[in-house]
Design a protein around this motif. Structure first.
Motif, PDB file in Angstrom:
ATOM      1  N   ARG A  53       0.860  -1.180   0.000  1.00 56.13           N
ATOM      2  CA  ARG A  53       0.000   0.000   0.000  1.00 56.13           C
ATOM      3  C   ARG A  53       0.899   1.233   0.000  1.00 56.13           C
ATOM      4  O   ARG A  53       2.122   1.111   0.094  1.00 56.13           O
ATOM      5  N   ALA A  55       1.052   5.156  -2.123  1.00 58.56           N
ATOM      6  CA  ALA A  55       1.027   5.476  -3.551  1.00 58.56           C
ATOM      7  C   ALA A  55       2.293   5.035  -4.311  1.00 58.56           C
ATOM      8  O   ALA A  55       2.188   4.353  -5.348  1.00 58.56           O
ATOM      9  N   ARG A  90      -7.065  -0.204  -7.345  1.00 61.04           N
ATOM     10  CA  ARG A  90      -7.342   0.900  -6.414  1.00 61.04           C
ATOM     11  C   ARG A  90      -7.421   2.202  -7.229  1.00 61.04           C
ATOM     12  O   ARG A  90      -6.565   2.453  -8.073  1.00 61.04           O
ATOM     13  N   GLN A 203      -2.924   2.686   9.889  1.00 66.33           N
ATOM     14  CA  GLN A 203      -1.592   2.717   9.274  1.00 66.33           C
ATOM     15  C   GLN A 203      -0.585   3.423  10.175  1.00 66.33           C
ATOM     16  O   GLN A 203       0.621   3.274   9.991  1.00 66.33           O
ATOM     17  N   ASP A 243      -1.548  10.880  -2.134  1.00 68.38           N
ATOM     18  CA  ASP A 243      -1.830   9.836  -3.128  1.00 68.38           C
ATOM     19  C   ASP A 243      -2.040  10.410  -4.516  1.00 68.38           C
ATOM     20  O   ASP A 243      -1.930   9.709  -5.519  1.00 68.38           O
ATOM     21  N   ASN A 253      -5.034  12.754   0.257  1.00 66.63           N
ATOM     22  CA  ASN A 253      -4.285  11.804   1.091  1.00 66.63           C
ATOM     23  C   ASN A 253      -5.278  11.064   1.981  1.00 66.63           C
ATOM     24  O   ASN A 253      -6.490  11.289   1.919  1.00 66.63           O
ATOM     25  N   LYS A 254      -4.758  10.198   2.819  1.00 64.87           N
ATOM     26  CA  LYS A 254      -5.585   9.359   3.682  1.00 64.87           C
ATOM     27  C   LYS A 254      -6.641  10.156   4.430  1.00 64.87           C
ATOM     28  O   LYS A 254      -6.387  11.272   4.886  1.00 64.87           O
TER      29      LYS A 254
HETATM   30  O1  MRU Z   1      -4.642   3.378   1.828  1.00 66.65           O
HETATM   31  P1  MRU Z   1      -3.144   3.511   1.872  1.00 66.65           P
HETATM   32  O2  MRU Z   1      -2.544   2.913   3.096  1.00 66.65           O
HETATM   33  O3  MRU Z   1      -2.512   3.019   0.591  1.00 66.65           O
HETATM   34  O4  MRU Z   1      -2.913   5.082   1.936  1.00 66.65           O
HETATM   35  C1  MRU Z   1      -1.613   5.566   1.992  1.00 66.65           C
HETATM   36  C2  MRU Z   1      -1.540   7.047   2.158  1.00 66.65           C
HETATM   37  O5  MRU Z   1      -2.541   7.722   2.235  1.00 66.65           O
HETATM   38  C3  MRU Z   1      -0.182   7.671   2.135  1.00 66.65           C
HETATM   39  O6  MRU Z   1      -0.152   8.810   2.928  1.00 66.65           O
HETATM   40  C4  MRU Z   1       0.161   8.061   0.689  1.00 66.65           C
HETATM   41  O7  MRU Z   1       0.010   6.972  -0.168  1.00 66.65           O
HETATM   42  C5  MRU Z   1       1.537   8.578   0.577  1.00 66.65           C
HETATM   43  S1  MRU Z   1       2.706   7.254   0.737  1.00 66.65           S
HETATM   44  C6  MRU Z   1       4.270   7.840   0.575  1.00 66.65           C
END
Ligand code: MRU
Length: 363
Positions: A53, A55, A90, A203, A243, A253-254
């Protein structure tokens, strides 16, 4: 980065067998497991079900997945099929489409019999580039942390806050938001990191694991603590990942990142986003209107995964039958972002800021 003294990447191709291996993140922070991905389906499931997981790592996994698929069948038809399967895994992280597009541009003009070697070489290129990009983000972010440290009494830690895991586990190595932290730690600058738990999948526990393994002082806090900590003057700097960032500097982002940005704005705390250039979607302007937001299974909300009596299990937190809503990302408008930390330097979150650093992207 190192785990138990051994240098790991989050994905790699084994030099002897040629097999692609990943750290299966479903079991972290409780168990460290390495698994082999050996078919297109394996790669698609690993991305969709979040064995990998983040990006940049999603992009690198897609590149290796295409190589694996093309090595079996280099035909145009299989290229199209494999690309479609991976692209459907995704929707939000643009690195996935970026990696697939890069495969298309490099491989489709070749004769089918020449594609397999080129596909493996391309996947390796994406792998190496990601490490280099994140290392450079770390160097630029380090300058920000150094500036804050210089304004504090000697020995007082710079207090950072981060959301989700934009760490080395979310990339091939270094991480994006964590790279400046690792660089600061290596430079001997004292830091402390507030780690948001990041419900529903927590996470933040991955970030805590990473920071713990590297001896970086940190505290795991519930998602709702950030505003309070900022109001009390306990946060010097927020750094998150992204992302997908639009050409105007809106950042997706998340889920929960937007609330952190609002709280930072209200409290005058600098809010920076670590941004590798493959995460920029140059085709989009208004992030709120245009970025697709992934909806994930409701079970991730109604249940929590954890460790109990030595066993990994999930427990229900809601009454039986309660519906769970699970938008996995949100968009932070550029006006709330103090700056973007890219591999080419730090810029304003705006079209001018981004094109100043990436002039080749100006139409
Ligand atoms: O759902 P995820 O765990 O893939 O989400 C990850 C994030 O939101 C990260 O902050 C983003 O991908 C940046 S990773 C360097």
């Amino acid at each position: 980065m190192k785990v138990g003294g051994v240098h790991y990447r989050s994905i790699w191709r084994d030099a002897d067998s040629g097999e692609v291996r990943i750290i299966d993140q479903r079991w972290l922070p409780h168990e460290f497991k390495v698994v082999t991905l050996s078919s297109l389906d394996d790669f698609a499931v690993a991305i969709r079900d979040m064995w990998v997981r983040g990006a940049p790592l999603i992009g690198a996994t897609a590149a290796y997945g295409m190589a694996e698929a093309i090595a079996r069948d280099p035909s145009d038809a299989n290229f199209e099929h494999s690309s479609k399967v991976l692209n459907a895994t995704r929707p939000t992280a643009v690195n996935l489409a970026w990696a697939l597009e890069r495969c298309r541009a490099a491989l489709m003009p070749l004769r089918p019999e020449d594609r397999a070697d080129a596909a493996w070489a391309l996947a390796h290129e994406v792998f190496e580039e990601d490490i280099d990009i994140n290392r450079r983000i770390g160097e630029h972010g380090l300058a920000l942390i150094r500036d804050i440290a210089a304004r504090k009494p000697a020995g007082e830690p710079v207090r950072l806050l981060t959301h989700c895991n934009a760490g080395w586990l979310a990339t091939v190595d270094w991480g994006t938001a964590t790279s400046p932290m690792y660089h600061a730690h290596e430079a001997g600058i004292p830091i402390h990191v507030w780690v948001d738990e990041t419900r529903p999948r927590n996470q933040g526990a991955l970030t805590s694991w990473e920071l713990g393994v590297h001896g970086i002082p940190h505290t795991y806090v519930v998602d709702n603590a950030g505003g309070h900590l900022m109001q009390r003057g306990m946060v010097d700097l927020v750094i998150t990942g992204t992302d997908r960032t639009t050409a105007h500097g809106d950042v997706c982002n998340k889920i929960g990142t937007y609330l952190k940005a609002l709280a930072a704005h209200d409290n005058g705390v600098p809010f920076y986003v670590a941004l590798p250039s493959p995460t920029i979607d140059w085709s989009l302007g208004d992030g709120v209107a245009e970025i697709p937001i992934e909806e994930r299974p409701e079970r991730e909300v109604t249940h929590v995964l954890g460790m109990s009596e030595g066993r990994i299990c999930d427990v229900q937190v809601t009454p039986e039958g309660t519906p769970g809503g699970n938008p996995a990302f949100d968009v932070t408008p550029n006006r709330l972002v103090t700056g973007l930390i890219t591999e080419r330097g730090v810029c304003e979150a705006s079209a001018e800021g981004l094109t100043g650093l990436f002039p080749e992207k100006v139409a």
